[in-house]
Design an enzyme around this catalytic site. Structure first.
Site, PDB file in Angstrom:
ATOM      1  N   SER A   1       0.820  -1.214   0.000  1.00  0.00           N
ATOM      2  CA  SER A   1       0.000   0.000   0.000  1.00  0.00           C
ATOM      3  C   SER A   1       0.855   1.267   0.000  1.00  0.00           C
ATOM      4  O   SER A   1       1.904   1.317   0.643  1.00  0.00           O
ATOM      5  CB  SER A   1      -0.875  -0.010   1.256  1.00  0.00           C
ATOM      6  OG  SER A   1      -1.402   1.266   1.498  1.00  0.00           O
TER       7      SER A   1
ATOM      8  N   TYR B   1      -2.319   5.305  -4.030  1.00  0.00           N
ATOM      9  CA  TYR B   1      -3.352   6.306  -3.788  1.00  0.00           C
ATOM     10  C   TYR B   1      -2.820   7.567  -4.439  1.00  0.00           C
ATOM     11  O   TYR B   1      -1.761   8.064  -4.062  1.00  0.00           O
ATOM     12  CB  TYR B   1      -3.555   6.548  -2.283  1.00  0.00           C
ATOM     13  CG  TYR B   1      -4.367   5.482  -1.585  1.00  0.00           C
ATOM     14  CD1 TYR B   1      -5.570   5.033  -2.112  1.00  0.00           C
ATOM     15  CD2 TYR B   1      -3.948   4.961  -0.372  1.00  0.00           C
ATOM     16  CE1 TYR B   1      -6.324   4.079  -1.446  1.00  0.00           C
ATOM     17  CE2 TYR B   1      -4.701   4.011   0.299  1.00  0.00           C
ATOM     18  CZ  TYR B   1      -5.889   3.574  -0.247  1.00  0.00           C
ATOM     19  OH  TYR B   1      -6.639   2.638   0.413  1.00  0.00           O
TER      20      TYR B   1
ATOM     21  N   THR C   1      -5.818   2.438  -6.760  1.00  0.00           N
ATOM     22  CA  THR C   1      -7.089   2.275  -6.034  1.00  0.00           C
ATOM     23  C   THR C   1      -7.980   3.479  -6.289  1.00  0.00           C
ATOM     24  O   THR C   1      -7.596   4.625  -6.051  1.00  0.00           O
ATOM     25  CB  THR C   1      -6.824   2.068  -4.529  1.00  0.00           C
ATOM     26  OG1 THR C   1      -6.066   0.863  -4.378  1.00  0.00           O
ATOM     27  CG2 THR C   1      -8.121   1.939  -3.744  1.00  0.00           C
TER      28      THR C   1
ATOM     29  N   LYS D   1      -8.207  -0.810  -9.096  1.00  0.00           N
ATOM     30  CA  LYS D   1      -8.835  -1.517  -7.965  1.00  0.00           C
ATOM     31  C   LYS D   1     -10.040  -0.733  -7.458  1.00  0.00           C
ATOM     32  O   LYS D   1      -9.939   0.480  -7.230  1.00  0.00           O
ATOM     33  CB  LYS D   1      -7.817  -1.689  -6.840  1.00  0.00           C
ATOM     34  CG  LYS D   1      -8.365  -2.334  -5.562  1.00  0.00           C
ATOM     35  CD  LYS D   1      -7.232  -2.638  -4.595  1.00  0.00           C
ATOM     36  CE  LYS D   1      -7.691  -3.314  -3.316  1.00  0.00           C
ATOM     37  NZ  LYS D   1      -8.195  -2.369  -2.319  1.00  0.00           N
TER      38      LYS D   1
ATOM     39  N   HIS E   1     -13.551  -2.471  -1.303  1.00  0.00           N
ATOM     40  CA  HIS E   1     -12.637  -2.045  -0.235  1.00  0.00           C
ATOM     41  C   HIS E   1     -13.060  -2.649   1.116  1.00  0.00           C
ATOM     42  O   HIS E   1     -12.957  -2.025   2.159  1.00  0.00           O
ATOM     43  CB  HIS E   1     -12.615  -0.512  -0.143  1.00  0.00           C
ATOM     44  CG  HIS E   1     -11.297   0.056   0.308  1.00  0.00           C
ATOM     45  ND1 HIS E   1     -10.387   0.623  -0.540  1.00  0.00           N
ATOM     46  CD2 HIS E   1     -10.741   0.165   1.536  1.00  0.00           C
ATOM     47  CE1 HIS E   1      -9.334   1.063   0.132  1.00  0.00           C
ATOM     48  NE2 HIS E   1      -9.523   0.788   1.405  1.00  0.00           N
TER      49      HIS E   1
HETATM   50  C1  FMN Z   1      -7.210  -1.807   7.674  1.00  0.00           C
HETATM   51  C2  FMN Z   1      -7.346  -1.794   6.176  1.00  0.00           C
HETATM   52  C3  FMN Z   1      -6.523  -0.997   5.431  1.00  0.00           C
HETATM   53  C4  FMN Z   1      -6.608  -1.003   4.042  1.00  0.00           C
HETATM   54  N1  FMN Z   1      -5.732  -0.240   3.316  1.00  0.00           N
HETATM   55  C5  FMN Z   1      -5.791  -0.281   1.976  1.00  0.00           C
HETATM   56  C6  FMN Z   1      -4.855   0.449   1.213  1.00  0.00           C
HETATM   57  O1  FMN Z   1      -3.982   1.100   1.748  1.00  0.00           O
HETATM   58  N2  FMN Z   1      -4.956   0.402  -0.138  1.00  0.00           N
HETATM   59  C7  FMN Z   1      -5.945  -0.323  -0.772  1.00  0.00           C
HETATM   60  O2  FMN Z   1      -6.020  -0.326  -1.998  1.00  0.00           O
HETATM   61  N3  FMN Z   1      -6.827  -1.041  -0.058  1.00  0.00           N
HETATM   62  C8  FMN Z   1      -6.763  -1.046   1.293  1.00  0.00           C
HETATM   63  N4  FMN Z   1      -7.647  -1.795   2.006  1.00  0.00           N
HETATM   64  C9  FMN Z   1      -8.653  -2.607   1.289  1.00  0.00           C
HETATM   65  C10 FMN Z   1      -8.118  -4.007   1.003  1.00  0.00           C
HETATM   66  O3  FMN Z   1      -7.115  -3.993   0.026  1.00  0.00           O
HETATM   67  C11 FMN Z   1      -9.247  -4.911   0.494  1.00  0.00           C
HETATM   68  O4  FMN Z   1      -9.856  -4.326  -0.619  1.00  0.00           O
HETATM   69  C12 FMN Z   1     -10.306  -5.210   1.551  1.00  0.00           C
HETATM   70  O5  FMN Z   1      -9.749  -5.298   2.831  1.00  0.00           O
HETATM   71  C13 FMN Z   1     -11.025  -6.490   1.212  1.00  0.00           C
HETATM   72  O6  FMN Z   1     -11.976  -6.831   2.189  1.00  0.00           O
HETATM   73  P1  FMN Z   1     -11.721  -8.017   3.238  1.00  0.00           P
HETATM   74  O7  FMN Z   1     -10.429  -7.724   3.934  1.00  0.00           O
HETATM   75  O8  FMN Z   1     -12.888  -7.935   4.172  1.00  0.00           O
HETATM   76  O9  FMN Z   1     -11.679  -9.293   2.453  1.00  0.00           O
HETATM   77  C14 FMN Z   1      -7.564  -1.806   3.403  1.00  0.00           C
HETATM   78  C15 FMN Z   1      -8.390  -2.641   4.163  1.00  0.00           C
HETATM   79  C16 FMN Z   1      -8.283  -2.650   5.540  1.00  0.00           C
HETATM   80  C17 FMN Z   1      -9.165  -3.588   6.315  1.00  0.00           C
END
Ligand code: FMN
Length: 392
Positions: A132, A156, A182, A264, A288
């Protein structure tokens, strides 16, 4: 041959039972859904809630899980699965099983080693990771920890184009092969758990490390970020996320990234077609993890119409709700080429560091492979929507 291909099927199950003869038990549960409750008991409430929480009523988080229950696997019998092989190549990345580590920021909330521990576990398990932008460890430190592992970088898009270009340059130099932009988080969603605690890690200097270590970003400060923490955090808040970005801006990425590009956060066939028309290489169908639009469509419900629309034109990946090998099979049957796992590995990181993440990767892979074999599929190519029925 790069790490990952031609690996035999995972043998974690044998290993666990054999180790049991000597009295050993696995460090974490085999049912990955159980990790959330364990993490709740061990983590600080604010860190746990930041990871677990979703937008608004958290309806979309629940829907992500519920959507998987609406599809059931119909196993087929008496096919030869003795020499099963679930390897594939996705955008030049070789996958022993169709599973990758999705991008999750601020991982030092879960463990002091943060993304570095994840990078080591990913390399040890030969599973590609997506780092990330909002990591709490720098691009360069993660690349070093990941070594020969395969890695992608998630962007981002910041307000400053020079900063965006600099982040991309650093990622490319550090061996990140695919760019993931994203789209769904140009603004932060309304997250009651974090709002009720008035807790946003970035304002406390966690998750901005790729900004703080960036020469373009630091040039806008009176000195190094470490010596000017408040100014650095303020500047981060000014620059993070550009809500003015549109489809017309995507060529900027092509000019600054010479590898494959994936979008994404796609949730509609129309946007998927626009991604294809814009010359993108792939998409991640994702909401997300329900953290952005409360009341939004479950990611799995978005998948079939999107793969019908663009499955032959684009590489379609999936995340949001993957908790088991059966979930992986279902997402693939509905058209995804591979899935990203996210929250479960973060809970495992909190509970057992690098070893915890490795456990999740091995358990998920083995459970997926067994589910495929038990359902009668010896390769990914054999799997299609006829593997499933929709029950409601
Ligand atoms: C704590 C947290 C931080 C996240 N940070 C990012 C991020 O920095 N960049 C991104 O594209 N997605 C981020 N996501 C989304 C995840 O990549 C993913 O799409 C999502 O967690 C999928 O859902 P699940 O974990 O319930 O399966 C984050 C998710 C969580 C839970």
């Amino acid at each position: 041959m790069a790490a990952g291909l031609n690996q035999p099927l995972e043998t974690y199950q044998d290993e666990i039972y054999l180790s049991g003869l000597g009295g050993d038990k696995p460090i974490l549960p085999a049912n990955l859904s159980a990790l959330e409750d364990l993490a709740r008991q061990r983590m600080t409430a604010e860190s746990f809630d930041y990871i677990c929480g979703g937008a608004g009523s958290e309806d979309s988080v629940r829907e992500n899980a519920a959507a998987f229950r609406r599809w059931r696997i119909v196993p087929r019998m008496l096919t030869d699965v003795s020499a099963a092989d679930y390897s594939s190549t996705v955008l030049g990345t070789e996958l022993a099983a169709p599973i990758m580590l999705g991008p999750v920021g601020v991982l030092k909330l879960a463990h002091p080693e943060g993304e570095v521990a994840v990078a080591k576990a990913a390399a040890a398990a030969s599973v590609p990771m997506i780092l990330s932008t909002s990591a709490s460890c720098t691009i360069e430190d993660v690349a070093k920890a990941n070594g020969d592992g395969q890695r992608w970088f998630q962007l981002y898009w910041p307000k400053d184009r020079d900063l965006a270009a600099s982040l991309l340059r650093r990622a490319r130099t550090a061996g990140f092969g695919v760019l993931v932009l994203t789209l769904d988080t140009r603004l932060l969603g309304w997250r009651p758990r974090d709002l009720d605690r008035a807790f946003l890690p970035f304002l406390r200097g966690i998750g901005n490390q790729n900004y703080f270590s960036d020469p373009v970003f630091v040039a806008g400060l009176p000195g190094q970020a470490a010596d000017h923490q408040d100014a650095a955090i303020l500047r981060w808040a000014e620059l993070f996320g550009d809500a003015s970005i549109t489809w017309e801006d995507l060529p900027f990425l092509r000019d600054h990234w010479d590898g494959p590009i994936v979008l994404k956060g796609i949730q509609s066939p129309g946007d998927a077609k626009r991604a294809a028309d814009a010359g993108m290489d792939g998409i991640v169908v994702s909401n997300h993890g329900g953290r952005q639009v409360d009341g939004g469509i479950a990611a799995l419900d978005a998948l079939p119409p999107i793969t019908a629309a663009v499955g032959s034109a684009l590489t379609v990946l999936f995340d949001s709700g993957i908790r088991s090998g059966a979930d992986v099979l279902k997402a693939l049957a509905l058209g995804a080429r591979a899935v990203l796992i996210a929250r479960p590995y973060v809970y495992a990181l909190a509970l057992a560091g690098e070893d915890g993440v490795r456990h999740v990767l091995r358990a998920l892979r083995q459970e997926f492979e067994l589910t495929m074999q038990l359902s009668g599929y010896a390769s990914l190519a054999e799997l299609g929507q006829d593997a499933l029925i929709r029950v409601r």
